[in-house]
Motif scaffolding. Structure first.
Motif, PDB file in Angstrom:
ATOM      1  N   ASN A   9      -4.370  10.756  41.325  1.00 14.66           N
ATOM      2  CA  ASN A   9      -4.233  12.065  41.950  1.00 14.66           C
ATOM      3  C   ASN A   9      -4.242  13.206  40.945  1.00 14.66           C
ATOM      4  O   ASN A   9      -4.275  14.366  41.334  1.00 14.66           O
ATOM      5  CB  ASN A   9      -2.954  12.125  42.790  1.00 14.66           C
ATOM      6  N   TYR A  58      -0.464   3.818  39.090  1.00 10.50           N
ATOM      7  CA  TYR A  58      -1.917   3.920  39.269  1.00 10.50           C
ATOM      8  C   TYR A  58      -2.272   5.051  40.226  1.00 10.50           C
ATOM      9  O   TYR A  58      -3.164   5.859  39.959  1.00 10.50           O
ATOM     10  CB  TYR A  58      -2.478   2.593  39.788  1.00 10.50           C
ATOM     11  N   LEU A  59      -1.574   5.105  41.340  1.00 12.16           N
ATOM     12  CA  LEU A  59      -1.863   6.149  42.331  1.00 12.16           C
ATOM     13  C   LEU A  59      -1.516   7.539  41.811  1.00 12.16           C
ATOM     14  O   LEU A  59      -2.213   8.507  42.118  1.00 12.16           O
ATOM     15  CB  LEU A  59      -1.130   5.853  43.634  1.00 12.16           C
TER      16      LEU A  59
END
Length: 102
Positions: free
Chosen positions: A93, A88-89
Motif C-alpha cells: 500500500n 507484506y500488505l
C-alpha cells in the motif's frame, strides 16, 4: 520390541503385589506372572503416581500438556503467518518510487 501388557493385566498384578502376604517378595510375584521384577516396580510406581500417592505427572496430565504444547505451536505459526501478511500488505500500500502523487 515386545508387545505391551494390557492395562487390566498390569492393574491386577499391581493389586496382587500390594496385597501380598508378609514374606512374599516382588520378585516372586513378578516371576509368578511372567514379568520382570523391574517392570513390576515401574508399574507400581506409575500406579502410585496415578492415584496421587506420590508426586509426578499422571498420564492424563501428560496428554493434556502434550496437547497444549501442540496447540501453542500451531497458534505461534498462525501468528507468524499473520504478521508476515500484515507486513507484506502494508508494503504493497506504500507509494512506489515512481509515484506521481505528492
Amino acid at each position: 520390541m515386545p508387545k505391551p501388557y494390557p492395562s487390566e493385566f498390569r492393574d491386577d498384578v499391581v493389586r496382587v503385589a500390594r496385597n501380598r502376604e508378609p514374606g512374599v517378595t516382588i520378585e516372586q510375584i513378578a516371576k509368578d506372572f511372567g514379568v520382570h521384577p523391574m517392570t513390576l516396580q515401574k508399574w507400581m510406581r506409575r500406579a502410585d503416581i496415578e492415584e496421587g500417592a506420590k508426586p509426578g505427572q499422571s498420564r492424563t496430565e501428560g496428554a493434556e500438556l502434550r496437547d497444549a504444547r501442540k496447540r501453542i505451536r500451531l497458534l505461534e505459526q498462525e501468528n507468524e503467518v499473520l504478521r508476515r501478511a500484515a507486513a507484506y500488505l502494508s508494503q504493497a500500500n506504500l507509494p512506489g518510487k515512481g509515484s506521481t502523487r505528492s
